[in-house]
Write a protein that holds these residues in place. Sequence first.
Motif, PDB file in Angstrom:
ATOM      1  N   ALA A  55      -6.399   1.698   7.341  1.00 38.54           N
ATOM      2  CA  ALA A  55      -6.332   2.279   6.001  1.00 38.54           C
ATOM      3  C   ALA A  55      -6.549   1.178   4.971  1.00 38.54           C
ATOM      4  O   ALA A  55      -6.210   0.010   5.217  1.00 38.54           O
ATOM      5  N   GLY A  56      -7.100   1.538   3.827  1.00 32.48           N
ATOM      6  CA  GLY A  56      -7.232   0.594   2.709  1.00 32.48           C
ATOM      7  C   GLY A  56      -7.983  -0.663   3.112  1.00 32.48           C
ATOM      8  O   GLY A  56      -9.072  -0.612   3.695  1.00 32.48           O
ATOM      9  N   THR A  57      -7.374  -1.790   2.793  1.00 34.71           N
ATOM     10  CA  THR A  57      -8.000  -3.071   3.099  1.00 34.71           C
ATOM     11  C   THR A  57      -8.225  -3.249   4.599  1.00 34.71           C
ATOM     12  O   THR A  57      -9.235  -3.820   5.017  1.00 34.71           O
ATOM     13  N   SER A  58      -7.314  -2.751   5.403  1.00 35.70           N
ATOM     14  CA  SER A  58      -7.488  -2.884   6.859  1.00 35.70           C
ATOM     15  C   SER A  58      -8.707  -2.081   7.323  1.00 35.70           C
ATOM     16  O   SER A  58      -9.439  -2.510   8.225  1.00 35.70           O
ATOM     17  N   SER A 102      -3.711  -3.278  11.055  1.00 35.75           N
ATOM     18  CA  SER A 102      -2.667  -2.984  10.073  1.00 35.75           C
ATOM     19  C   SER A 102      -1.863  -4.240   9.781  1.00 35.75           C
ATOM     20  O   SER A 102      -1.262  -4.814  10.694  1.00 35.75           O
ATOM     21  N   GLN A 103      -1.881  -4.652   8.540  1.00 31.48           N
ATOM     22  CA  GLN A 103      -1.080  -5.808   8.153  1.00 31.48           C
ATOM     23  C   GLN A 103       0.380  -5.566   8.532  1.00 31.48           C
ATOM     24  O   GLN A 103       0.985  -6.372   9.213  1.00 31.48           O
ATOM     25  N   SER A 104       0.928  -4.449   8.066  1.00 31.48           N
ATOM     26  CA  SER A 104       2.364  -4.182   8.227  1.00 31.48           C
ATOM     27  C   SER A 104       2.718  -3.663   9.618  1.00 31.48           C
ATOM     28  O   SER A 104       3.854  -3.807  10.068  1.00 31.48           O
ATOM     29  N   THR A 107       1.892   1.558   8.908  1.00 34.66           N
ATOM     30  CA  THR A 107       1.196   2.604   8.151  1.00 34.66           C
ATOM     31  C   THR A 107       1.223   3.938   8.913  1.00 34.66           C
ATOM     32  O   THR A 107       0.748   4.028  10.047  1.00 34.66           O
ATOM     33  N   VAL A 153       1.423  -6.573  -3.175  1.00 36.32           N
ATOM     34  CA  VAL A 153       0.893  -5.269  -2.744  1.00 36.32           C
ATOM     35  C   VAL A 153      -0.600  -5.375  -2.428  1.00 36.32           C
ATOM     36  O   VAL A 153      -1.098  -4.796  -1.468  1.00 36.32           O
ATOM     37  N   ALA A 154      -1.323  -6.135  -3.221  1.00 41.91           N
ATOM     38  CA  ALA A 154      -2.752  -6.319  -2.956  1.00 41.91           C
ATOM     39  C   ALA A 154      -2.923  -7.242  -1.760  1.00 41.91           C
ATOM     40  O   ALA A 154      -2.506  -8.394  -1.766  1.00 41.91           O
ATOM     41  N   SER A 155      -3.540  -6.721  -0.731  1.00 36.70           N
ATOM     42  CA  SER A 155      -3.696  -7.482   0.508  1.00 36.70           C
ATOM     43  C   SER A 155      -4.837  -8.490   0.370  1.00 36.70           C
ATOM     44  O   SER A 155      -5.926  -8.137  -0.081  1.00 36.70           O
ATOM     45  N   LYS A 240      -9.621  -4.272  -4.676  1.00 34.85           N
ATOM     46  CA  LYS A 240      -8.741  -5.286  -5.273  1.00 34.85           C
ATOM     47  C   LYS A 240      -8.674  -5.111  -6.781  1.00 34.85           C
ATOM     48  O   LYS A 240      -7.610  -5.089  -7.371  1.00 34.85           O
ATOM     49  N   GLU A 243      -6.837  -1.744  -7.891  1.00 36.52           N
ATOM     50  CA  GLU A 243      -5.404  -1.546  -7.652  1.00 36.52           C
ATOM     51  C   GLU A 243      -4.511  -2.426  -8.515  1.00 36.52           C
ATOM     52  O   GLU A 243      -3.393  -2.035  -8.819  1.00 36.52           O
TER      53      GLU A 243
HETATM   54  O1  M6R Z   1      -0.241  -2.499   6.373  1.00 37.33           O
HETATM   55  P1  M6R Z   1      -1.624  -1.909   6.440  1.00 37.33           P
HETATM   56  O2  M6R Z   1      -2.690  -2.931   6.641  1.00 37.33           O
HETATM   57  O3  M6R Z   1      -1.714  -0.822   7.489  1.00 37.33           O
HETATM   58  O4  M6R Z   1      -1.832  -1.249   5.040  1.00 37.33           O
HETATM   59  C1  M6R Z   1      -2.998  -0.498   4.754  1.00 37.33           C
HETATM   60  C2  M6R Z   1      -3.163  -0.230   3.280  1.00 37.33           C
HETATM   61  O5  M6R Z   1      -2.086   0.510   2.778  1.00 37.33           O
HETATM   62  C3  M6R Z   1      -3.312  -1.519   2.463  1.00 37.33           C
HETATM   63  O6  M6R Z   1      -4.363  -2.305   2.942  1.00 37.33           O
HETATM   64  C4  M6R Z   1      -3.571  -1.212   0.984  1.00 37.33           C
HETATM   65  O7  M6R Z   1      -4.821  -0.612   0.850  1.00 37.33           O
HETATM   66  C5  M6R Z   1      -3.464  -2.469   0.132  1.00 37.33           C
HETATM   67  N1  M6R Z   1      -2.671  -2.227  -1.021  1.00 37.33           N
HETATM   68  C6  M6R Z   1      -4.799  -3.002  -0.302  1.00 37.33           C
HETATM   69  O8  M6R Z   1      -4.686  -4.158  -1.064  1.00 37.33           O
END
Ligand code: M6R
Length: 359
Positions: A55-58, A102-104, A107, A153-155, A240, A243
Amino acid sequence: DKGPYPYYMLKEIDEQPNVMRKLASLYTEESGKTNIDSNLINSLKQADRIYIVGAGTSYHAGLVGKKLFEKLAHVPTEVHIASEFAYENPLLSKKPFFIFLSQSGETADSREVLVNVNANDYESLTITNVENSTLFREATYTMLLHAGPEISVASTKAYTAQIAVEAILAKALGEAKEQVIAEEFDIRQQLGFVATGMQAIIDDKDEIEQLAKKYFVHANRAFYIGRGIDQTVSLEAALKLKEISYVQAEGFASGELKHGTIALIENGTPVIGIITQKRTANLTRSNLQETMSRGAATFTIVRKGLAQDDDTLIIPDVDELITPLLSVVPAQLIAYFTSLNKGLDVDRPRNLAKSVTVE
Ligand code: M6R
């Protein structure tokens, strides 16, 4: 702890060169050989198609991954937005292999897909920054991003770490499949070049701050454009900017602009061309020209080997397959400075959470 930094985002942008070095030393050997779980490579070798989910940046890092897996390992690769995949049930190949980015690792949209993947006994890999996160625990295999906590928040560093890990993995898989291009791709050396190149861009951040002031503070709309791998970076660059600075930004395939969207260009609309691929550089340049003649305020982010006299930001040369690792950095800084110049809370933009744990 932010240390001397006003915001985590700037700290995390600054950490990227070290993350690149760390990944090179953890996942490759001095000889240049990759150092990756052989069971993972064997499973991947049997797959007839890779499905990347994020999702998103990932998700955007996955779009770069597709290029890497297809070029270096010759495996057809699809990239899916997690929230779409979960309920669309796309048609799968006979031997699918799933990669979760996924960073976290938390998700919800991605978790939902993994639950289904497991229910169908498909094999999977989670690439995440957080050990023992849900996606980490539930996948067959895991690889860590080793980027250190990402608080803003911004990855930023998670995106570049994901791409670096994908590049190492694609090389390992390509080698296992005896692909000459993978054998010749010295990812360890390249990541060294990337680290140095990132540092050079970061050291020039004053110039980027000036650009942000000049082009974006009063803009309410902006476009990043590019072709191929540069187009995937344009999506991340736009995300980027929107957001954290609330400028409505779009990333666009530069050749597609004239099929409708160019109608949005007004006097002073910023349009940034990302140009790192030799084969398409001139095409993007002429697309940029088309927007300029309609009043756009254009500038370029160009790889050194392709640079011309009137280019704006010149980034160092690295292998064309991994240029996103460098071309994204000016875009991260543009977003940062635009948000800062507008007096916004860079790390905590409105309406957003760091990790989205509801579907
Ligand atoms: O933790 P994740 O990589 O799964 O999160 C996915 C997105 O929610 C995350 O990349 C989001 O788009 C960021 N705020 C982008 O900067």
